[in-house]
Design an enzyme around this catalytic site. Structure first.
Site, PDB file in Angstrom:
ATOM      1  N   ASP A 148     137.014  58.231  28.694  1.00  0.00           N
ATOM      2  CA  ASP A 148     136.146  58.691  29.778  1.00  0.00           C
ATOM      3  C   ASP A 148     136.464  60.140  30.111  1.00  0.00           C
ATOM      4  O   ASP A 148     137.641  60.511  30.244  1.00  0.00           O
ATOM      5  CB  ASP A 148     136.347  57.846  31.040  1.00  0.00           C
ATOM      6  CG  ASP A 148     135.904  56.405  30.865  1.00  0.00           C
ATOM      7  OD1 ASP A 148     135.191  56.127  29.885  1.00  0.00           O
ATOM      8  OD2 ASP A 148     136.267  55.572  31.719  1.00  0.00           O
ATOM      9  N   GLU A 150     136.046  61.594  32.905  1.00  0.00           N
ATOM     10  CA  GLU A 150     136.591  61.726  34.259  1.00  0.00           C
ATOM     11  C   GLU A 150     138.109  61.595  34.308  1.00  0.00           C
ATOM     12  O   GLU A 150     138.756  62.118  35.215  1.00  0.00           O
ATOM     13  CB  GLU A 150     135.969  60.663  35.186  1.00  0.00           C
ATOM     14  CG  GLU A 150     134.475  60.772  35.373  1.00  0.00           C
ATOM     15  CD  GLU A 150     133.692  59.972  34.349  1.00  0.00           C
ATOM     16  OE1 GLU A 150     132.480  59.803  34.545  1.00  0.00           O
ATOM     17  OE2 GLU A 150     134.307  59.524  33.352  1.00  0.00           O
ATOM     18  N   LYS A 190     140.827  46.222  15.404  1.00  0.00           N
ATOM     19  CA  LYS A 190     140.236  47.555  15.278  1.00  0.00           C
ATOM     20  C   LYS A 190     139.956  48.226  16.633  1.00  0.00           C
ATOM     21  O   LYS A 190     140.223  49.435  16.783  1.00  0.00           O
ATOM     22  CB  LYS A 190     138.955  47.485  14.448  1.00  0.00           C
ATOM     23  CG  LYS A 190     138.458  48.845  13.959  1.00  0.00           C
ATOM     24  CD  LYS A 190     139.423  49.465  12.951  1.00  0.00           C
ATOM     25  CE  LYS A 190     139.366  48.746  11.625  1.00  0.00           C
ATOM     26  NZ  LYS A 190     140.196  49.403  10.592  1.00  0.00           N
ATOM     27  N   LYS A 224     150.622  44.001  12.425  1.00  0.00           N
ATOM     28  CA  LYS A 224     149.592  44.959  12.007  1.00  0.00           C
ATOM     29  C   LYS A 224     149.406  46.048  13.065  1.00  0.00           C
ATOM     30  O   LYS A 224     149.347  47.243  12.740  1.00  0.00           O
ATOM     31  CB  LYS A 224     148.278  44.224  11.761  1.00  0.00           C
ATOM     32  CG  LYS A 224     147.144  45.128  11.282  1.00  0.00           C
ATOM     33  CD  LYS A 224     145.880  44.310  11.031  1.00  0.00           C
ATOM     34  CE  LYS A 224     144.736  45.205  10.567  1.00  0.00           C
ATOM     35  NZ  LYS A 224     143.495  44.417  10.324  1.00  0.00           N
ATOM     36  N   GLY A 354     132.334  43.568  58.143  1.00  0.00           N
ATOM     37  CA  GLY A 354     131.167  44.238  57.593  1.00  0.00           C
ATOM     38  C   GLY A 354     130.665  45.278  58.576  1.00  0.00           C
ATOM     39  O   GLY A 354     131.216  45.438  59.673  1.00  0.00           O
ATOM     40  N   CYS A 381     137.208  40.673  62.257  1.00  0.00           N
ATOM     41  CA  CYS A 381     136.613  41.973  62.558  1.00  0.00           C
ATOM     42  C   CYS A 381     135.177  41.805  63.056  1.00  0.00           C
ATOM     43  O   CYS A 381     134.958  41.363  64.173  1.00  0.00           O
ATOM     44  CB  CYS A 381     136.706  42.893  61.345  1.00  0.00           C
ATOM     45  SG  CYS A 381     136.433  44.636  61.753  1.00  0.00           S
ATOM     46  N   LEU A 382     134.168  42.096  62.230  1.00  0.00           N
ATOM     47  CA  LEU A 382     132.788  41.872  62.648  1.00  0.00           C
ATOM     48  C   LEU A 382     132.562  40.407  62.999  1.00  0.00           C
ATOM     49  O   LEU A 382     131.771  40.091  63.896  1.00  0.00           O
ATOM     50  CB  LEU A 382     131.820  42.298  61.533  1.00  0.00           C
ATOM     51  CG  LEU A 382     130.330  42.062  61.795  1.00  0.00           C
ATOM     52  CD1 LEU A 382     129.857  42.807  63.031  1.00  0.00           C
ATOM     53  CD2 LEU A 382     129.497  42.444  60.578  1.00  0.00           C
ATOM     54  N   HIS A 507     142.234  42.747  60.601  1.00  0.00           N
ATOM     55  CA  HIS A 507     142.071  42.161  59.267  1.00  0.00           C
ATOM     56  C   HIS A 507     143.381  41.504  58.827  1.00  0.00           C
ATOM     57  O   HIS A 507     144.170  42.108  58.087  1.00  0.00           O
ATOM     58  CB  HIS A 507     141.667  43.237  58.259  1.00  0.00           C
ATOM     59  CG  HIS A 507     140.270  43.725  58.411  1.00  0.00           C
ATOM     60  ND1 HIS A 507     139.204  43.132  57.773  1.00  0.00           N
ATOM     61  CD2 HIS A 507     139.758  44.748  59.152  1.00  0.00           C
ATOM     62  CE1 HIS A 507     138.089  43.771  58.093  1.00  0.00           C
ATOM     63  NE2 HIS A 507     138.397  44.753  58.933  1.00  0.00           N
ATOM     64  N   GLU A 509     143.899  39.369  56.632  1.00  0.00           N
ATOM     65  CA  GLU A 509     143.943  39.113  55.187  1.00  0.00           C
ATOM     66  C   GLU A 509     144.752  40.149  54.431  1.00  0.00           C
ATOM     67  O   GLU A 509     145.301  39.855  53.362  1.00  0.00           O
ATOM     68  CB  GLU A 509     142.524  39.049  54.611  1.00  0.00           C
ATOM     69  CG  GLU A 509     141.728  40.337  54.636  1.00  0.00           C
ATOM     70  CD  GLU A 509     140.883  40.523  55.893  1.00  0.00           C
ATOM     71  OE1 GLU A 509     139.892  41.278  55.832  1.00  0.00           O
ATOM     72  OE2 GLU A 509     141.222  39.918  56.928  1.00  0.00           O
TER      73      GLU A 509
END
EC number: 6.3.4.2
Length: 545
Positions: A148, A150, A190, A224, A354, A381-382, A507, A509
């Site tokens: 990539d 970036e 490969k 290999k 959310g 939260c929400l 939160h 969690e």
């Protein structure tokens, strides 16, 4: 001297570099080595705080308030170590720092370039983690896939770092895919060979190959890969698909990953202590009670949007011997259909966090269903804000009550903007973020679960309970069981005339761990199991009645 391990990925994206890095961290920590894990993300956002959950998944919040990639959640859960804002670096934050220096004139009029200025900043970020906490090992995961465009500045920076800190102090680990071609009846090396070729063209020779596969890799194929990729055969590690991510450290231990890592870094070989981890995995695979939990959210089409919630539920299920079954429900569906259409038969309901008004009325409908049907409920939260709105409308007599976030003209704004948020213009990094203390009131469900007077929890929000309505809700039977130490901010609310009904503004969690599940989740899952298994005998200290 701190050792540095760099984990890159090849062939395909989402190959599991984060789990490999976290698993290696677990294995090293089990040998009494201190570990810190860093994520380098190649996107140009400063952080993921303003990114859509549909694109990026959840935003994981660290103790010091950094909004970070969800992989930091894996790092914390696997190593049982709290990370900080130093552990999350994006291309955007690198360029921002360099451009700010250029604007101040720090480069004395010189031309600012990717090499050396951007690469030097990347190296400094990596080294700062070692300076800050002085761990035995810093593991750095480079986001994206080798090849990539970036990721090139990050790869160049870690190439340079080996010379800077000494070859004996740096290890390159490359995670690749070993696909099985059913029509040919064989695995193919490969893709890995080409990925290593790409990495070597940048100037990085991997020391260890970790090969993802859906079956054991034969010794002949390892040999290999060893020959074609110039890696010792004992350093070609199989990472076979597992039933749970928590089994991966045990698989990699069996493959000798930690042993080879310590050997290459010239570190002392120590005996691992993985007994508790093995017991946890065994508990995960031998549940006694099925428990079905509904997650009513706005972003359910991408499970990663609620990754830490799911893992916290899983940790609690392990502790309560539960076989966790999830029922994903789009909250918008509950705005047009009766809640029982989607929620009938569930043992518990979680309404997670959310932002924005979309789907909020569906969340409120789910909460009313849980309250009316005596189904264990946990709001986050929400979810807490919606539970306050539901109570105010349907019990408190405040018809049309709402949050100022959803309706700025509501007559009863039971949820309002935090005072310090009034003049905030920028969205990124400006919420109430990180760990804050919370005082738990005695003789409440929260106090029974936490067994503590002061707790520390992580926040990510702009809106809070409006104290103008505190007394009204208390008079109608709602209980405020957690506040900020000064009593100003309401952090936990609950309904005592219910088997289990509790919501929190924070939160929880984010602080749950496989071997130390969060008490709110453990209590919730235990109550949910009791719904369908009233005689269940829990081997857990949590008591919810």
């Amino acid at each position: 001297m701190t050792k540095f391990i760099f984990v890159t990925g090849g062939v395909v994206s989402s190959i599991g570099k984060g789990i490999v890095a976290a698993s290696l961290g677990r294995l090293l920590k089990s040998r009494d080595y201190s570990v810190s894990i860093l994520k380098l993300d190649p996107y140009i956002n400063i952080d993921p705080g303003t990114m859509s959950p549909f694109q990026h998944g959840e935003v994981f919040v660290t103790q010091d308030g950094a909004e970070t990639d969800l992989d930091l959640g894996h790092y914390e859960r696997f190593t049982d170590t709290s990370m900080s804002r130093l552990n999350s670096v994006t291309t955007g934050s690198i360029y921002q720092a360099v451009i700010m220096r250029e604007r101040r004139g720090d480069y004395n009029g010189g031309t600012v370039q990717v090499i050396p200025h951007i690469t030097n900043e990347i190296k400094e970020r990596i080294l700062s983690v070692a300076k800050e906490t002085n761990p035995s090992v810093v593991i750095t995961e480079i986001g994206g896939t080798v090849g990539d465009i970036e990721s090139l500045p990050f790869l160049e920076a870690i190439r340079q770092l080996r010379k800077q800190v000494g070859r004996q102090n740096v290890l390159y680990m490359h995670v690749t895919l070993m696909p099985y071609i059913a029509s040919a009846g064989e695995m193919k090396t490969k893709p890995t060979q080409h990925s290593v070729k790409e990495l070597r063209s940048i100037g990085i020779q991997p020391d260890i190959l970790v090969c993802r596969s859906d079956r054991p890799i034969p010794r002949g194929l390892k040999q290999k890969l060893s020959e074609f990729c110039d890696v010792p055969v004992e350093c070609v590690i199989t990472s076979q698909d597992a039933r749970s991510i928590y089994e991966v450290p045990l698989i990699l231990e069996g493959e000798g990953l930690a042993e080879q890592t310590l050997k290459l870094l010239q570190m002392e070989q120590r005996q691992p202590n993985l007994e508790k981890w093995q017991a946890m995995v065994q508990g995960l695979y031998s549940p006694k009670h099925t428990v079905e939990i509904a997650i009513v959210g706005k972003y359910v089409s991408l499970g990663d949007a609620y990754l830490s919630v799911v893992e916290a539920l899983r940790h609690a299920a392990i502790a309560t011997q539960g076989d966790l079954q999830l029922r994903w429900i789009n909250s918008e569906d509950l705005e047009t259909q009766a809640p029982e259409t989607y929620l009938a038969g569930v043992d518990g309901i979680v309404v997670p966090g959310g932002f924005g008004t979309r789907g909020v009325d569906g969340k409120i409908a789910a909460i009313k269903y849980a309250r009316d049907r005596q189904i264990p409920f946990l709001g986050l939260c929400l979810g807490m804000q919606c539970s306050v709105i539901e109570w105010a409308r349907n019990v408190g007599g405040l018809a049309g009550a709402n949050s100022a976030e959803f309706d700025s003209t509501t007559k009863y704004p039971v949820i309002n903007l935090l005072p310090e948020q009034q003049d905030v213009v920028d969205l990124g990094g400006t919420m109430r973020l990180g760990v804050y203390p919370c005082h738990i009131l005695p003789n409440t469900l929260a106090s029974k679960l936490y067994q503590a007077e002061i707790i520390q929890e992580r926040h990510r929000h702009r809106y809070e309970f409006n104290n103008d309505y505190r007394q009204l809700l208390l008079d109608s039977g709602y209980v405020i069981s957690g506040t900020s130490p000064d009593g100003r901010l309401v952090e936990i609310v609950e309904y005592p005339q219910h088997p289990f009904f509790i919501s929190c503004q924070f939160h929880p969690e984010f602080q749950s761990r496989p071997n130390t599940p969060h008490p709110l989740f453990t209590g919730f899952v235990q109550a949910a199991i009791a719904q369908s298994h009233p005689t269940a005998n829990f081997q857990t200290p949590v008591k919810v009645s």
